[in-house]
Motif scaffolding. Structure first.
Motif, PDB file in Angstrom:
ATOM      1  N   VAL C  46      -7.540 -59.857 -30.522  1.00 20.10           N
ATOM      2  CA  VAL C  46      -6.240 -59.183 -30.602  1.00 20.10           C
ATOM      3  C   VAL C  46      -6.365 -57.754 -30.065  1.00 20.10           C
ATOM      4  O   VAL C  46      -7.312 -57.045 -30.370  1.00 20.10           O
ATOM      5  CB  VAL C  46      -5.742 -59.157 -32.064  1.00 20.10           C
ATOM      6  N   ILE C 256       5.736 -45.403 -25.072  1.00 23.82           N
ATOM      7  CA  ILE C 256       6.597 -46.597 -25.093  1.00 23.82           C
ATOM      8  C   ILE C 256       8.056 -46.161 -25.253  1.00 23.82           C
ATOM      9  O   ILE C 256       8.940 -46.623 -24.540  1.00 23.82           O
ATOM     10  CB  ILE C 256       6.185 -47.552 -26.242  1.00 23.82           C
ATOM     11  N   ASN C 355       7.238 -43.624 -38.304  1.00 20.58           N
ATOM     12  CA  ASN C 355       6.074 -43.472 -39.170  1.00 20.58           C
ATOM     13  C   ASN C 355       5.100 -44.592 -38.779  1.00 20.58           C
ATOM     14  O   ASN C 355       5.419 -45.767 -38.908  1.00 20.58           O
ATOM     15  CB  ASN C 355       6.523 -43.613 -40.623  1.00 20.58           C
ATOM     16  N   ILE C 362      -9.518 -49.743 -34.868  1.00 20.89           N
ATOM     17  CA  ILE C 362      -8.948 -51.068 -34.604  1.00 20.89           C
ATOM     18  C   ILE C 362      -8.131 -51.054 -33.312  1.00 20.89           C
ATOM     19  O   ILE C 362      -8.116 -52.022 -32.554  1.00 20.89           O
ATOM     20  CB  ILE C 362      -8.088 -51.499 -35.823  1.00 20.89           C
ATOM     21  N   LEU C 409       4.138 -46.145 -20.127  1.00 19.52           N
ATOM     22  CA  LEU C 409       3.301 -47.312 -20.375  1.00 19.52           C
ATOM     23  C   LEU C 409       3.690 -48.505 -19.496  1.00 19.52           C
ATOM     24  O   LEU C 409       2.840 -49.291 -19.085  1.00 19.52           O
ATOM     25  CB  LEU C 409       3.380 -47.732 -21.848  1.00 19.52           C
ATOM     26  N   PHE C 410       4.972 -48.627 -19.235  1.00 17.91           N
ATOM     27  CA  PHE C 410       5.428 -49.806 -18.505  1.00 17.91           C
ATOM     28  C   PHE C 410       5.139 -49.692 -17.010  1.00 17.91           C
ATOM     29  O   PHE C 410       4.838 -50.678 -16.351  1.00 17.91           O
ATOM     30  CB  PHE C 410       6.907 -50.060 -18.811  1.00 17.91           C
TER      31      PHE C 410
ATOM     32  N   ILE D 256      12.838 -51.803 -26.755  1.00 22.78           N
ATOM     33  CA  ILE D 256      11.932 -50.810 -26.155  1.00 22.78           C
ATOM     34  C   ILE D 256      10.533 -50.996 -26.733  1.00 22.78           C
ATOM     35  O   ILE D 256       9.539 -51.035 -26.007  1.00 22.78           O
ATOM     36  CB  ILE D 256      12.449 -49.376 -26.419  1.00 22.78           C
ATOM     37  N   LEU D 257      10.460 -51.109 -28.050  1.00 21.21           N
ATOM     38  CA  LEU D 257       9.147 -51.169 -28.707  1.00 21.21           C
ATOM     39  C   LEU D 257       8.431 -52.500 -28.502  1.00 21.21           C
ATOM     40  O   LEU D 257       7.210 -52.522 -28.297  1.00 21.21           O
ATOM     41  CB  LEU D 257       9.297 -50.936 -30.211  1.00 21.21           C
ATOM     42  N   PRO D 259       8.319 -54.712 -26.081  1.00 24.12           N
ATOM     43  CA  PRO D 259       7.542 -54.858 -24.848  1.00 24.12           C
ATOM     44  C   PRO D 259       6.253 -54.022 -24.878  1.00 24.12           C
ATOM     45  O   PRO D 259       5.249 -54.414 -24.286  1.00 24.12           O
ATOM     46  CB  PRO D 259       8.495 -54.342 -23.758  1.00 24.12           C
ATOM     47  N   GLY D 260       6.295 -52.892 -25.571  1.00 26.08           N
ATOM     48  CA  GLY D 260       5.093 -52.062 -25.661  1.00 26.08           C
ATOM     49  C   GLY D 260       4.032 -52.721 -26.531  1.00 26.08           C
ATOM     50  O   GLY D 260       2.833 -52.660 -26.238  1.00 26.08           O
ATOM     51  N   ILE D 261       4.465 -53.351 -27.599  1.00 27.05           N
ATOM     52  CA  ILE D 261       3.530 -54.061 -28.477  1.00 27.05           C
ATOM     53  C   ILE D 261       2.877 -55.215 -27.716  1.00 27.05           C
ATOM     54  O   ILE D 261       1.666 -55.397 -27.756  1.00 27.05           O
ATOM     55  CB  ILE D 261       4.282 -54.559 -29.733  1.00 27.05           C
ATOM     56  N   ALA D 263       2.651 -55.447 -24.476  1.00 24.41           N
ATOM     57  CA  ALA D 263       1.842 -54.904 -23.377  1.00 24.41           C
ATOM     58  C   ALA D 263       0.411 -54.664 -23.849  1.00 24.41           C
ATOM     59  O   ALA D 263      -0.540 -54.864 -23.104  1.00 24.41           O
ATOM     60  CB  ALA D 263       2.448 -53.597 -22.863  1.00 24.41           C
ATOM     61  N   ARG D 264       0.272 -54.222 -25.098  1.00 26.53           N
ATOM     62  CA  ARG D 264      -1.049 -53.925 -25.614  1.00 26.53           C
ATOM     63  C   ARG D 264      -1.690 -55.120 -26.318  1.00 26.53           C
ATOM     64  O   ARG D 264      -2.736 -54.973 -26.944  1.00 26.53           O
ATOM     65  CB  ARG D 264      -0.971 -52.735 -26.581  1.00 26.53           C
ATOM     66  N   ALA D 265      -1.051 -56.277 -26.231  1.00 24.78           N
ATOM     67  CA  ALA D 265      -1.600 -57.499 -26.836  1.00 24.78           C
ATOM     68  C   ALA D 265      -1.856 -57.327 -28.327  1.00 24.78           C
ATOM     69  O   ALA D 265      -2.789 -57.908 -28.883  1.00 24.78           O
ATOM     70  CB  ALA D 265      -2.864 -57.964 -26.107  1.00 24.78           C
ATOM     71  N   LEU D 266      -0.997 -56.521 -28.981  1.00 29.62           N
ATOM     72  CA  LEU D 266      -1.076 -56.395 -30.438  1.00 29.62           C
ATOM     73  C   LEU D 266      -0.281 -57.531 -31.070  1.00 29.62           C
ATOM     74  O   LEU D 266       0.739 -57.961 -30.516  1.00 29.62           O
ATOM     75  CB  LEU D 266      -0.524 -55.041 -30.881  1.00 29.62           C
ATOM     76  N   LEU D 314      -0.794 -64.331 -31.011  1.00 30.31           N
ATOM     77  CA  LEU D 314      -0.223 -63.056 -31.451  1.00 30.31           C
ATOM     78  C   LEU D 314       1.088 -63.204 -32.211  1.00 30.31           C
ATOM     79  O   LEU D 314       1.356 -62.435 -33.130  1.00 30.31           O
ATOM     80  CB  LEU D 314      -0.003 -62.149 -30.232  1.00 30.31           C
ATOM     81  N   ALA D 340       7.818 -52.912 -38.857  1.00 32.06           N
ATOM     82  CA  ALA D 340       7.117 -53.962 -38.118  1.00 32.06           C
ATOM     83  C   ALA D 340       5.676 -53.997 -38.595  1.00 32.06           C
ATOM     84  O   ALA D 340       5.025 -52.958 -38.725  1.00 32.06           O
ATOM     85  CB  ALA D 340       7.179 -53.682 -36.622  1.00 32.06           C
ATOM     86  N   ASP D 341       5.208 -55.197 -38.901  1.00 30.87           N
ATOM     87  CA  ASP D 341       3.833 -55.385 -39.347  1.00 30.87           C
ATOM     88  C   ASP D 341       2.997 -55.870 -38.177  1.00 30.87           C
ATOM     89  O   ASP D 341       3.098 -57.032 -37.777  1.00 30.87           O
ATOM     90  CB  ASP D 341       3.800 -56.398 -40.503  1.00 30.87           C
ATOM     91  N   GLY D 344      -4.116 -55.837 -35.282  1.00 38.07           N
ATOM     92  CA  GLY D 344      -4.974 -55.396 -34.188  1.00 38.07           C
ATOM     93  C   GLY D 344      -6.288 -56.161 -34.186  1.00 38.07           C
ATOM     94  O   GLY D 344      -6.402 -57.248 -34.774  1.00 38.07           O
ATOM     95  N   GLN D 351       1.222 -50.810 -39.566  1.00 40.95           N
ATOM     96  CA  GLN D 351       2.672 -50.852 -39.729  1.00 40.95           C
ATOM     97  C   GLN D 351       3.322 -49.761 -38.903  1.00 40.95           C
ATOM     98  O   GLN D 351       2.763 -48.683 -38.746  1.00 40.95           O
ATOM     99  CB  GLN D 351       3.058 -50.669 -41.205  1.00 40.95           C
ATOM    100  N   ILE D 352       4.501 -50.071 -38.413  1.00 43.50           N
ATOM    101  CA  ILE D 352       5.308 -49.023 -37.795  1.00 43.50           C
ATOM    102  C   ILE D 352       6.695 -49.119 -38.403  1.00 43.50           C
ATOM    103  O   ILE D 352       7.242 -50.201 -38.569  1.00 43.50           O
ATOM    104  CB  ILE D 352       5.300 -49.125 -36.261  1.00 43.50           C
TER     105      ILE D 352
END
Lengths: 427, 427, 427, 427
Positions: C46, C256, C355, C362, C409-410, D256-257, D259-261, D263-266, D314, D340-341, D344, D351-352
């Protein structure tokens, strides 16, 4: 803390009460505009315990408004004046402060226009980020103090006032350590004579007030009335004094939450607080020396409430950081973000995060009203010296020598209520 | 609220105390594992007021630990048992609950293994989301009650106990309205006989406890001991009872903050609360009927503390919403997000937002300990019926008929402390 | 940015790949433990784009895993080694770091035990908060560089490696300005000879790697490979280099969100960021000089993405503050709180607050994997010098002289994907 | 998604453009007031990509404003009109909406006064929380459609317009399933004739627009133009249509967010979203049926962006909840809180949390402008049927049959830019 039993029957509250404010900026003008709108019935005195607060009797069954049980001056009898380093009248100052809406500004225009600041005592060493364009000339600090005393007498005479109180809303001064010049009254008066740089403008206002028999409260964290020389003078002349630093935002919330955490015997590993301020107050606090005054004032509350001495298992290894940032987009609004790391059963961690979107002057203005009315009540009740029963209002409560300050908002409230009941019982 | 003056000198606390728990799930196993680790000195009893709390004398100068002023049972003398709808022993149940770390699970393994649940009284109409595989057989609800009473006596005998208390940690039952079957003791016992569906499992446990002279507290929001029939029985037999719904997370924080907002006479336009729960509790609350029990329990606190009758200018037009969501990623942790819309001087709006990352069982476990010890103390002090001085621990405090419940955490604490001092004075 | 069209057909990826890491702390050990568990099929990779990422074709219809379109080394062929100022083996270092669970530590124990750090090049002027107990002795910095080169050769020989890459995970060094010693290769080598204090340990590792033909990436914000002397050397020797400062937490989120804000043509009045770090990284950043390196690295992203030159109406008067705090309760977890003040239609203000409860190591560990594999691919494809197509991974992306770094980032991802497709087309 | 290559050279953009809006409420009046202030140079068109957006060329070096590369109508040539169920003129409606400041209301007063709504097509079955007092009378839905078509022609004539577009800003209708009446054009027209309750007001407006050759976009989540009958008609008549549901707040941030998540394969275990709405929109959404329309629209974005089919490791076990609450203190402002949980490396959780303090109408108004200009451009460029290159603006993007909608904001933007470049190349 113990109930003060020495209150005498308060003198009558009739006649007009002057409220003199060093620093006619956002807090003072918001206070004055609010008074005007309250008098005209256009708004309620939200945030004022003296006007809206209720005391329940011991059985918890009967409840009465505070203003119905002690003889406070009426809002309609208050006259506002003060000093500022800028010559703007109250309307211009309020507009520059950016706190009030267009509608409120216009509604209170006449009343604000009538507030013309007297020239201020100013020392750039103490507030390096401000420029003073409306300041007194004097050849010694003793003369500066005399000029302030004359201002007080003149304000009283011109406005036909019966009594006056002074509530300082000035900018935060540079952090000052106790010095020789602050020790005894003689030291202090000699230092005035010699224009000793250890004497700050805040001390001069406090000295002038006490000398005139005018009760004094300090809304800023600057070192002022709590130096030994002035405390001694206040006690000798029987003038009530209180301070310091209005408890308005983040510290208010901390002194609400921390007693709750302790009540449940939850542990605390750390508390991180950050603040965003965008007004003149924030800009002044960018100066590292003023910043330090504020930081010291903000740090003490948690340690005092959580008392690691009494609760070593819970609080002895707590990290505590308070950060203050000048952030112009925030304007007069202020924002706090807090993170507290709690521990529970078996030491498991939990977190609480608080985001406070507050308004500095909106929270402070009703404290000016309450302190003016309660210090005046104290004066009429024969209570001189440090009024620690007013700790409820301050970030760094002053106490009589040898006692610890109480920071827990609920114990502060209990103490305030006990004192009011005691005064009501001799009335 | 007034101090109860009827406490007698408590009987000695020597001997072993049984704590019987309907619902041997995450709270009960976390409680039991913690007791074991505390006994062996591996952890402190964080979150337990009876173990770590301090009472200051009236002058605020001297402070003593609660356990040093009243004769509580010792943690070392407690034996844990109970009932569950699943036959897993305490170790398996704790592992399934996912609260404790691997290290804690292994450390408390032996103690947890020893907890073998007795078969439960179960009714799928009251908890539709659970399946009961370890349940009692009976031909009437009266028989069910008799079986629970026998369990209590047997548990006491086998473990050589001097005294027992029952603390319910069962899942939230469907919302129930007061019915005829709940009115008088006779109605209730006839309904038992007739297996009236108005009688829930929670009521049967409460009834059995009281009949056995066992003090009872209800940690869930289900309707149990507060029906008139059982209150009457508890009063007649002199058995102390308390409830309901452990005050552990969001409501705890609200009953800390709201008194602070009221103390400062700040207004409130609205309060929005949302909750994320990921454990069995959350799953049960997905059922609309169980959800309703919880929601009703959570809504009352704010209205009670802010009292729009006393403070009409501040609180009469407040919006209040409480939302509960089952969100599996959260597991046994629980999360709350609150937004409160405050008003200040001149009606200007401010906001406070609170994000609470809590753990349900970690917050509840020490309440089981405190309630067990304090109810046992009450029993030994001759105090029967509703123990409203224990309101501190509950979201929906029970009170004697005709009195309003107190939700303000600080007034609840004050009341609890007063009662403990009163008991200590007759000891 | 434009696609680099100069990639040659990559050499075969067979054989073993060494990953040498200056700084065998929390990131490096988390990386190594993860590799071990991935190899054994106990977890998925991951966070690793090279392992889980997918590229869609131009039509957006077909999608293939990155590792299926370019010839990357296999995770099973990687051998990890490195240097540290502490002699702890990988298991001890991982335990001290506090990132991994007990279960993961034990599962990866053997693999971690096998990682024995080589003695480090250390200079307390550059990292004042650490003490180095496992450091090389040398009489000049040239000798230090030679010792590192020997370490690389020895590591390769002992482990039977085909190729090696170096990924620096060392602590942040004090902020350094470009100096004379950094200009040309001759200046640099003379400065090594003279042990010029302008040469930092980070530069020595980078120099040694390039001299050995080993691709190099810098995960910290310290000034290392981007000095002219080393860029020239890397270009001349055809060694791929990249940096700097892993984009892992708050800056990741900002890069992002900011492109999204710009995409919608929303304005920005200010952005305030605060960070809580509790690990060795946080402690090192308490030193004002290391702090400055980090702060400079974190500040540039927003200005670059929002480009007030192109969007003057939206971004020309933006306030931007980044605050970094050492807060021990956070441990290896890290927390960010951001507030962005947006403006919309007619200039009305809006706010977004984020937040982030993240974990430094990680988030960083999979970047070590990706960078190792991609730099090795670049090396085999004949691509030397600055690899700006790897900007995706860095807070302060390096670019060939004269080009602006891309922070969005994109756009970074798009560039990375284009380059991979180009390489795949010549494969 | 692929670039549409069928654009013809657009016709000239000279002449006046009418923008007809079903639902002259807060969005429409905010749009109109903003246009007026922009025309007079008192504000910039913040939030409008067509006015402030920039396109970089392929090399990333040159950048030009969108309005400089395609021939859009000028802001000064737009005339606003529409329909509403309340007869208030634009000024009264804007005042009731509570979006604009006193100063903006007065500045745009004349322009707003000039907007007199035409009587609306209204059906209480579709919007049960509103009362319609300004509604058309008709004997069949066919007649209703005819009346709307006459309104369009009359509006064009009276205002001397060259072209018209329709952008629906009406309240969310009850959730509707596709029915027989929606299938073919004949079915639909028969259903109009028979006043079939399956035909909603939103469909009638869309039908009338298409029949008049007027491009149509749907800003609400109601089922309107995307029924087969209307899509067929739009394609046949070559009328561009787009929808649905303006992407303005929480969903904007998610697209927005996410695609960023990715992108980073989280990984993502869950996403919980809650919304506070205090305006008419919020009140309408209290109705469970309208609520469902909105919820369905909001849920799809995440699943589409994270694509568990492509990224099973993922995203395959993700929980997703979207909650919508009517909370009157919020007024026209709207607030979102998201959690969002993430997971990684090695599966560790992070979390965010995002708190968005937004303003509905302020975010939506510039979308009305952009869609009006771009649909008009499409019409002039000979592009009929579904305009999926406008997906950028919608929560539930419509696509030609057989294609998946694109939710990723950055891919949407890329597609929009490609299309604009294609149009510019034929211009």
């Amino acid at each position: 803390m113990q109930r003060t039993d020495h209150a005498e029957e308060p003198e009558r509250s009739s006649g007009r009460l002057g409220v003199l404010i060093p620093g006619l900026g956002s807090v003072a003008t918001t206070f004055a505009a609010g008074l005007d709108l309250i008098r005209r019935g256009e708004t309620d005195p939200v945030g004022s315990l003296t006007q809206l607060g209720v005391i329940r009797d011991a059985a918890g069954e009967k409840a009465r408004r505070i203003k119905d049980i002690v003889p406070l001056s009426s809002v309609g009898d208050i006259v506002v004046g003060g000093w500022d380093v800028v010559a703007d009248d109250g309307y211009e100052a309020a507009r520059a402060a950016g706190v009030l809406s267009e509608a409120h500004l216009e509604s209170a225009r006449e009343c604000l226009r009538a507030i013309e600041p007297m020239a201020a005592v100013f020392d750039p060493r103490y507030v390096s980020r401000l420029e003073g364009s409306h300041v007194k000339s004097y050849t010694s600090l003793r003369e500066a103090a005399e000029l302030v005393r004359e201002d007080i007498r003149e304000f009283k005479r011109v406005n036909g006032l019966d009594r006056v109180v002074m509530i300082s809303c000035a900018s935060t001064e540079a952090y000052a350590q106790p010095r020789k010049a602050h020790h005894g009254l003689e030291d202090f008066e000699r230092a005035l004579e010699e224009s000793d740089p250890a004497i700050s403008p805040a001390m001069i206002y406090a000295y002038a007030a006490i000398r005139e028999g005018v009760p004094y409260a300090n809304g800023a964290p600057s070192l002022a009335v709590e130096i030994p020389a002035l405390l001694q003078l206040a006690a000798e002349l029987g003038v009530p004094v209180a301070g310091k630093d209005f408890k308005t935002g983040q510290t208010l919330i901390k002194t609400i939450l921390a007693p709750g955490i302790r009540a449940r015997a939850l542990g605390l590993e750390g508390w991180f607080s950050t603040n965003l301020l965008g007004n003149r107050d924030g800009m002044v606090l960018e100066d590292p020396e003023s910043h330090k005054s504020k930081e010291v004032s903000k740090l003490s509350a948690l340690e005092s409430i959580l008392d690691p001495g009494l609760y070593p298992e819970l609080y002895e290894s707590m990290s505590h950081t308070v950060d203050i940032n000048y952030y112009p987009p925030r304007g007069d609004a202020k924002e706090g973000w807090d993170n507290a790391d709690l521990t529970g059963w078996l030491g498991y961690p939990m977190q609480i995060k608080i985001n406070l979107l507050a308004r500095d002057s909106i929270l402070a203005a009703p404290l000016v009203l309450d302190l003016a009315l309660l210090l005046d009540l104290a004066r009429r009740s024969g209570m001189g010296g440090v009024q620690d029963w007013l700790s409820f209002y301050f970030k760094s409560p002053m106490t009589p020598e040898g006692l610890h300050p109480e920071h827990d908002l609920f114990r502060q409230l209990h103490r305030l209520e006990q004192e009011l009941v005691a005064i009501s019982e001799v009335s």
